[in-house]
Design an enzyme around this catalytic site. Structure first.
Site, PDB file in Angstrom:
ATOM      1  N   ALA A 195     -12.701   0.753  13.988  1.00 31.05           N
ATOM      2  CA  ALA A 195     -13.909  -0.067  13.831  1.00 31.05           C
ATOM      3  C   ALA A 195     -13.747  -1.407  14.542  1.00 31.05           C
ATOM      4  O   ALA A 195     -14.714  -1.965  15.064  1.00 31.05           O
ATOM      5  CB  ALA A 195     -14.223  -0.262  12.347  1.00 31.05           C
ATOM      6  N   ASN A 236      -3.864   9.269  10.351  1.00 32.84           N
ATOM      7  CA  ASN A 236      -4.899   8.645  11.187  1.00 32.84           C
ATOM      8  C   ASN A 236      -6.045   9.580  11.566  1.00 32.84           C
ATOM      9  O   ASN A 236      -6.106  10.081  12.683  1.00 32.84           O
ATOM     10  CB  ASN A 236      -4.254   8.020  12.432  1.00 32.84           C
ATOM     11  CG  ASN A 236      -3.260   6.955  12.039  1.00 32.84           C
ATOM     12  OD1 ASN A 236      -2.131   7.259  11.680  1.00 32.84           O
ATOM     13  ND2 ASN A 236      -3.680   5.715  12.049  1.00 32.84           N
ATOM     14  N   TYR A 255       0.844  -1.211   0.000  1.00 33.90           N
ATOM     15  CA  TYR A 255       0.000   0.000   0.000  1.00 33.90           C
ATOM     16  C   TYR A 255       0.875   1.255   0.000  1.00 33.90           C
ATOM     17  O   TYR A 255       0.710   2.145  -0.839  1.00 33.90           O
ATOM     18  CB  TYR A 255      -0.891  -0.057   1.242  1.00 33.90           C
ATOM     19  CG  TYR A 255      -1.680   1.189   1.572  1.00 33.90           C
ATOM     20  CD1 TYR A 255      -2.753   1.609   0.788  1.00 33.90           C
ATOM     21  CD2 TYR A 255      -1.384   1.925   2.731  1.00 33.90           C
ATOM     22  CE1 TYR A 255      -3.499   2.725   1.132  1.00 33.90           C
ATOM     23  CE2 TYR A 255      -2.134   3.038   3.086  1.00 33.90           C
ATOM     24  CZ  TYR A 255      -3.188   3.440   2.286  1.00 33.90           C
ATOM     25  OH  TYR A 255      -3.927   4.546   2.633  1.00 33.90           O
ATOM     26  N   CYS A 288       3.936   1.577  -0.805  1.00 31.89           N
ATOM     27  CA  CYS A 288       4.766   1.648  -2.010  1.00 31.89           C
ATOM     28  C   CYS A 288       3.940   2.152  -3.194  1.00 31.89           C
ATOM     29  O   CYS A 288       4.400   3.001  -3.971  1.00 31.89           O
ATOM     30  CB  CYS A 288       5.350   0.270  -2.289  1.00 31.89           C
ATOM     31  SG  CYS A 288       6.510   0.269  -3.632  1.00 31.89           S
TER      32      CYS A 288
HETATM   33  N1  LIG Z   1      -8.853   7.707   6.925  1.00 32.42           N
HETATM   34  C1  LIG Z   1      -7.567   7.846   7.175  1.00 32.42           C
HETATM   35  O1  LIG Z   1      -7.120   8.088   8.296  1.00 32.42           O
HETATM   36  C2  LIG Z   1      -6.583   7.728   6.035  1.00 32.42           C
HETATM   37  C3  LIG Z   1      -5.263   7.525   6.352  1.00 32.42           C
HETATM   38  C4  LIG Z   1      -4.340   7.432   5.325  1.00 32.42           C
HETATM   39  C5  LIG Z   1      -4.748   7.566   4.012  1.00 32.42           C
HETATM   40  N2  LIG Z   1      -6.064   7.763   3.715  1.00 32.42           N
HETATM   41  C6  LIG Z   1      -6.430   7.878   2.291  1.00 32.42           C
HETATM   42  O2  LIG Z   1      -7.562   8.716   2.142  1.00 32.42           O
HETATM   43  C7  LIG Z   1      -8.424   8.186   1.118  1.00 32.42           C
HETATM   44  C8  LIG Z   1      -9.833   7.975   1.654  1.00 32.42           C
HETATM   45  O3  LIG Z   1      -9.782   7.214   2.840  1.00 32.42           O
HETATM   46  P1  LIG Z   1     -11.108   6.756   3.617  1.00 32.42           P
HETATM   47  O4  LIG Z   1     -10.683   6.531   5.019  1.00 32.42           O
HETATM   48  O5  LIG Z   1     -12.223   7.658   3.323  1.00 32.42           O
HETATM   49  O6  LIG Z   1     -11.342   5.332   2.922  1.00 32.42           O
HETATM   50  P2  LIG Z   1     -12.722   4.590   2.551  1.00 32.42           P
HETATM   51  O7  LIG Z   1     -12.387   3.190   2.220  1.00 32.42           O
HETATM   52  O8  LIG Z   1     -13.730   4.829   3.605  1.00 32.42           O
HETATM   53  O9  LIG Z   1     -13.181   5.379   1.247  1.00 32.42           O
HETATM   54  C9  LIG Z   1     -12.703   5.089  -0.048  1.00 32.42           C
HETATM   55  C10 LIG Z   1     -13.917   4.990  -0.937  1.00 32.42           C
HETATM   56  O10 LIG Z   1     -13.484   4.781  -2.287  1.00 32.42           O
HETATM   57  C11 LIG Z   1     -14.407   3.906  -2.900  1.00 32.42           C
HETATM   58  N3  LIG Z   1     -13.762   3.271  -4.051  1.00 32.42           N
HETATM   59  C12 LIG Z   1     -12.542   2.689  -4.103  1.00 32.42           C
HETATM   60  N4  LIG Z   1     -12.293   2.226  -5.351  1.00 32.42           N
HETATM   61  C13 LIG Z   1     -13.392   2.511  -6.087  1.00 32.42           C
HETATM   62  C14 LIG Z   1     -13.754   2.261  -7.436  1.00 32.42           C
HETATM   63  N5  LIG Z   1     -12.923   1.630  -8.265  1.00 32.42           N
HETATM   64  N6  LIG Z   1     -14.968   2.675  -7.855  1.00 32.42           N
HETATM   65  C15 LIG Z   1     -15.831   3.303  -7.016  1.00 32.42           C
HETATM   66  N7  LIG Z   1     -15.529   3.570  -5.724  1.00 32.42           N
HETATM   67  C16 LIG Z   1     -14.326   3.176  -5.273  1.00 32.42           C
HETATM   68  C17 LIG Z   1     -14.784   2.904  -1.812  1.00 32.42           C
HETATM   69  O11 LIG Z   1     -16.037   2.283  -2.079  1.00 32.42           O
HETATM   70  C18 LIG Z   1     -14.821   3.798  -0.573  1.00 32.42           C
HETATM   71  O12 LIG Z   1     -16.143   4.258  -0.289  1.00 32.42           O
HETATM   72  C19 LIG Z   1      -7.769   6.911   0.623  1.00 32.42           C
HETATM   73  O13 LIG Z   1      -7.053   7.192  -0.567  1.00 32.42           O
HETATM   74  C20 LIG Z   1      -6.818   6.529   1.723  1.00 32.42           C
HETATM   75  O14 LIG Z   1      -5.715   5.814   1.225  1.00 32.42           O
HETATM   76  C21 LIG Z   1      -6.990   7.824   4.703  1.00 32.42           C
END
Ligand SMILES: NC(=O)c1ccc[n+]([C@@H]2O[C@H](COP(=O)([O-])OP(=O)(O)OC[C@H]3O[C@@H](n4cnc5c(N)ncnc54)[C@H](O)[C@@H]3O)[C@@H](O)[C@H]2O)c1
Length: 357
Positions: free
Chosen positions: A214, A192, A163, A165
């Protein structure tokens, strides 16, 4: 306020983004996600158009993006339990597919705000240079700076780094598009974020292993032991998701400050161990329900191998430097961890019981 394209609008951050942005009738959002389960309340709004299904299967995607001023890309597989078990999907989602959006933005001359991750910093200098991995009190080893800190990933067989990378390669791809094709970009590295609606509660909203918040919430609702991977000694900082969305609002409102920069978003004041997080969540559950029994739920040690399977590893401590966001965006995160957890658990208990609040 501009027209915004929001990819992954139905996830944790996306749903909070919609709560904050759609309240302003001058904002228009085009959103994409597999499912609207977390954003049903927004579907009828006149300033929101939702496109269900796979983002990458939509024939009119590029045409829709061309009608927006800024593209915010959240869509990704970002669940640690899949980094070592479904690495092909993780790399596909976080680099191979995500780069198609970056390429489209470069072609169309659109500003891309790409969500990356604090995990690009990898296992950190603290891990490699000090015995307990915590940095021995030297902030230079555990504080992460966007411009100076090296990105130190573990070995290839440690598939957990798939991830980090893929996200790192995406960042480098976007930076190269900026240099060679004139793409305007902003890269966000979340440290986070916490709040209601993160992931799913196993057995209630889905199956599998969600992120730590969760997992612990689910254990509290079921009155089961809270699992601590490798003793829960890893340290993290936690930021209220609402405050992260406020940073995003400031970026969009101040493009000259935000464009062509990388931002850490986190709250260094909210640092604790994962064990500390579990203890605070137990205490918060007891307080909001008035049931002291939550204090007695056990914290059980489980090995990373047992919990996540082969190829798992982690960084022991990482803390963001956030001077850039503070100075350029005039952003000030202030919500303490107890308040973040109170809001999060009140939402979970209100939605799923067993106690009426
Ligand atoms: N929440 C955090 O603390 C955190 C930490 C580090 C990085 N991030 C980054 O922030 C972004 C969002 O994180 P999040 O916590 O909201 O994650 P999440 O999984 O809740 O949301 C991602 C959304 O993207 C949608 N999705 C993914 N691929 C798809 C596709 N091909 N077609 C349609 N929908 C698609 C999923 O259904 C999901 O609802 C991500 O890129 C994640 O890597 C979040």
């Amino acid at each position: 306020m501009p027209n915004i394209a929001l990819l992954g609008c139905g996830g944790f951050i996306g749903s909070h983004f919609l709560d904050a942005f759609l309240a302003d009738p001058d904002v228009r959002v085009e959103g994409w996600d597999w499912t609207p389960a977390k954003i049903m309340g927004h579907l009828g709004r006149p300033n929101f158009r939702f496109h269900p299904g796979n983002i990458y299967g939509q024939a009119d995607l590029e045409e829709r993006l061309s009608g927006c001023d800024v593209v915010v890309s959240l869509a990704a597989i970002c669940n640690p339990s899949q980094y070592n078990t479904k690495a092909l999907d993780v790399i596909d989602s976080n680099f191979i597919q995500a780069r198609l959006i970056a390429d489209a933005c470069a072609r169309l001359g659109k500003w891309l705000i790409q969500f990356s991750t604090s995990e690009v910093y990898g296992q950190t200098l603290a891990h490699w240079a000090t015995a307990d991995g915590q940095g021995n009190g030297d902030p230079a080893l555990y504080e992460m700076d966007e411009e100076e800190t090296p990105l130190l990933l573990g070995p290839v067989a440690s598939q957990r780094w798939s991830y980090a990378c893929a996200k790192q390669l995406l960042e480098r791809w976007i930076y190269a598009l900026h240099k060679e094709k004139g793409l305007d970009f902003t890269i966000v590295r979340p440290f986070n974020f916490l709040g209601p609606r993160m992931d799913f509660l196993p057995g209630r909203e889905g199956e599998g292993l969600p992120r730590v918040l969760a997992c612990f919430t689910s254990a509290l609702l079921d009155r089961k032991p809270l699992p601590l991977v490798d003793g829960g000694s890893a340290r993290r900082t936690f930021l209220a998701v609402e405050e992260a969305v406020e940073a995003l609002r400031l970026m969009i409102a101040k493009p000259a400050m935000a464009r062509n920069r990388i931002f850490n978003l986190g709250n260094p004041a909210n640092e604790t161990t994962i064990r500390g997080l579990a203890e605070l969540m137990r205490r918060t559950a007891a307080e909001i329900t008035g049931d002291p029994g939550y204090h007695d739920l056990p914290l059980t040690d489980v090995s990373a191998l047992e919990f996540y399977g082969e190829g798992y590893a982690d960084s022991d401590r990482r803390m963001p430097r956030i001077d850039k966001a503070l100075n350029l965006l005039d952003w000030r995160p202030s919500m303490g961890l107890p308040e973040i957890l109170r809001r999060t658990l009140e939402d979970a208990f209100r939605t799923h019981g067993p106690v009426r609040l």
